[in-house]
Write a protein that holds these residues in place. Structure first.
Motif, short mmCIF file in Angstrom:
data_model
loop_
_atom_site.label_atom_id
_atom_site.label_comp_id
_atom_site.label_asym_id
_atom_site.label_seq_id
_atom_site.Cartn_x
_atom_site.Cartn_y
_atom_site.Cartn_z
N CYS A 33 0.81 -1.22 0.00
CA CYS A 33 0.00 0.00 0.00
C CYS A 33 0.85 1.27 0.00
CB CYS A 33 -0.92 0.02 1.22
SG CYS A 33 -2.20 -1.24 1.19
N GLY A 34 1.95 1.22 0.72
CA GLY A 34 2.73 2.44 0.91
C GLY A 34 2.18 3.29 2.05
N PHE A 35 1.27 2.72 2.82
CA PHE A 35 0.70 3.39 3.99
C PHE A 35 0.17 2.31 4.92
CE2 PHE A 35 -2.24 3.66 0.35
CZ PHE A 35 -3.30 2.87 0.79
N ASN A 36 -0.40 2.71 6.05
CA ASN A 36 -0.86 1.74 7.05
C ASN A 36 -2.01 0.88 6.54
OD1 ASN A 36 0.97 2.55 8.97
ND2 ASN A 36 -0.42 4.00 9.93
N ALA A 37 -1.99 -0.36 6.98
CA ALA A 37 -3.08 -1.30 6.74
C ALA A 37 -3.26 -2.09 8.03
CB ALA A 37 -2.75 -2.22 5.57
N VAL A 38 -4.50 -2.38 8.37
CA VAL A 38 -4.79 -3.07 9.63
C VAL A 38 -5.47 -4.41 9.36
CG1 VAL A 38 -4.92 -0.96 11.00
CG2 VAL A 38 -6.99 -1.84 9.91
N THR A 39 -5.21 -5.38 10.22
CA THR A 39 -5.83 -6.70 10.12
C THR A 39 -7.31 -6.59 10.46
OG1 THR A 39 -3.76 -7.59 11.02
CG2 THR A 39 -5.64 -9.10 10.88
N VAL A 40 -8.16 -7.14 9.60
CA VAL A 40 -9.59 -7.15 9.89
C VAL A 40 -10.14 -8.57 9.97
CG1 VAL A 40 -10.05 -4.84 9.00
CG2 VAL A 40 -10.25 -6.80 7.47
N ALA A 41 -9.41 -9.54 9.42
CA ALA A 41 -9.88 -10.93 9.48
C ALA A 41 -8.72 -11.87 9.22
CB ALA A 41 -10.98 -11.18 8.45
N ILE A 42 -8.80 -13.01 9.87
CA ILE A 42 -7.92 -14.12 9.52
C ILE A 42 -8.85 -15.18 8.97
CG2 ILE A 42 -6.32 -15.87 10.35
CD1 ILE A 42 -5.42 -13.89 12.50
N ASP A 43 -8.79 -15.36 7.66
CA ASP A 43 -9.70 -16.30 7.02
C ASP A 43 -9.37 -17.73 7.37
OD1 ASP A 43 -11.69 -15.02 5.71
OD2 ASP A 43 -10.93 -15.33 3.71
N GLU A 44 -8.10 -18.02 7.47
CA GLU A 44 -7.71 -19.40 7.69
C GLU A 44 -6.28 -19.42 8.20
OE1 GLU A 44 -6.76 -23.08 4.71
OE2 GLU A 44 -8.59 -21.93 4.33
N ILE A 45 -6.01 -20.28 9.15
CA ILE A 45 -4.64 -20.55 9.54
C ILE A 45 -4.53 -22.04 9.81
CG2 ILE A 45 -5.01 -19.97 11.98
CD1 ILE A 45 -2.01 -18.93 11.90
N GLU A 46 -3.51 -22.64 9.28
CA GLU A 46 -3.25 -24.05 9.51
C GLU A 46 -1.89 -24.17 10.16
OE1 GLU A 46 -4.68 -27.08 6.51
OE2 GLU A 46 -4.41 -25.31 5.24
N LEU A 47 -1.87 -24.79 11.33
CA LEU A 47 -0.62 -25.08 12.03
C LEU A 47 -0.30 -26.53 11.69
CD1 LEU A 47 -1.62 -23.33 15.34
CD2 LEU A 47 -0.16 -22.41 13.53
N LEU A 48 0.62 -26.73 10.79
CA LEU A 48 0.84 -28.03 10.17
C LEU A 48 1.78 -28.94 10.94
CD1 LEU A 48 1.30 -26.54 6.61
CD2 LEU A 48 -0.77 -27.63 7.52
N VAL A 49 2.84 -28.36 11.50
CA VAL A 49 3.89 -29.13 12.16
C VAL A 49 4.31 -28.35 13.40
CG1 VAL A 49 6.24 -30.04 11.90
CG2 VAL A 49 4.71 -30.05 9.95
N PRO A 50 4.51 -29.03 14.53
CA PRO A 50 4.96 -28.30 15.72
C PRO A 50 6.32 -27.63 15.49
CG PRO A 50 4.23 -30.52 16.30
CD PRO A 50 4.29 -30.45 14.79
N VAL A 51 6.45 -26.45 16.08
CA VAL A 51 7.71 -25.72 16.07
C VAL A 51 8.35 -25.92 17.43
CG1 VAL A 51 8.78 -23.44 15.85
CG2 VAL A 51 6.82 -24.04 14.42
N ARG A 52 9.65 -26.19 17.43
CA ARG A 52 10.34 -26.49 18.68
C ARG A 52 11.25 -25.33 19.09
NH1 ARG A 52 11.61 -32.06 16.05
NH2 ARG A 52 13.43 -30.91 15.37
N VAL A 53 11.59 -25.32 20.36
CA VAL A 53 12.55 -24.33 20.86
C VAL A 53 13.84 -24.47 20.06
CG1 VAL A 53 13.98 -23.68 22.83
CG2 VAL A 53 11.57 -24.23 23.17
N GLY A 54 14.39 -23.36 19.65
CA GLY A 54 15.62 -23.36 18.88
C GLY A 54 15.40 -23.31 17.38
N ASP A 55 14.19 -23.63 16.93
CA ASP A 55 13.92 -23.56 15.50
C ASP A 55 14.05 -22.12 15.02
OD1 ASP A 55 13.39 -26.25 15.46
OD2 ASP A 55 11.24 -26.04 15.08
N LEU A 56 14.60 -21.96 13.84
CA LEU A 56 14.66 -20.66 13.19
C LEU A 56 13.48 -20.60 12.23
CD1 LEU A 56 18.46 -20.82 12.30
CD2 LEU A 56 17.41 -19.76 14.31
N ILE A 57 12.60 -19.64 12.43
CA ILE A 57 11.44 -19.56 11.56
C ILE A 57 11.49 -18.30 10.72
CG2 ILE A 57 10.02 -21.00 13.05
CD1 ILE A 57 8.47 -18.50 13.84
#
Length: 151
Positions: A33-57
């Motif tokens: 946009c080149g300017f502010n945009a705000v979150t209005v909805a999260i349509d979908e989120i899938e957490l597929l695999v656990p993330v462990r301590v030390g993982d670099l994401i």
């Protein structure tokens, strides 16, 4: 990820990943946009695999679709085990978020269009339209259900 991000199972809280996703999507939306945009909805989120301590994401975020004042951002989160250099990063989460461009007073404003260039971009654009139609239909159905019944 650090020990502060861990749940009782010894993996990173889903909420920590969700915040990471929202931050990445917000950066992509604002850059587009080149300017502010705000979150209005999260349509979908899938957490597929656990993330462990030390993982670099890290996240890959892309503008999939734009309307007049809103835009959809797709995010893929990848993780690398800190002690396994050279291994292909593993996809651990995907999400679709909707943002609205806002002016200095927080009012919606027009966003620049996204112009799909590749077949993949065109597919993402069309799938975003489907998600939008479903989101709006769900909102309308719920509003009709909540309306007082008149006999």
């Amino acid at each position: 990820m650090t020990a502060l991000d861990v749940n009782l199972y010894g993996t990173v809280h889903g909420g920590v990943i969700m915040k990471f996703v929202d931050d990445a999507a917000g950066a992509a939306a604002a850059r587009h946009c080149g300017f502010n945009a705000v979150t209005v909805a999260i349509d979908e989120i899938e957490l597929l695999v656990p993330v462990r301590v030390g993982d670099l994401i890290h996240a890959k975020a892309q503008v999939n679709w734009t309307g007049t004042t809103s835009l959809e951002i797709g995010v893929t989160v990848l993780a690398e085990r800190w002690n396994e250099a050279g291994r292909t990063p593993e996809r651990v989460a995907t999400a679709y978020l909707v943002f609205v461009g806002v002016d200095g007073d927080g009012k919606p404003r027009s966003v620049p269009p996204v112009l799909p260039e590749s077949d993949t971009d065109r597919r993402r654009f069309q799938e975003a339209i489907i998600r939008r139609e479903h989101r709006l239909a769900r909102r309308q159905a719920i509003a009709q259900h909540r309306a007082p019944h008149m006999d």
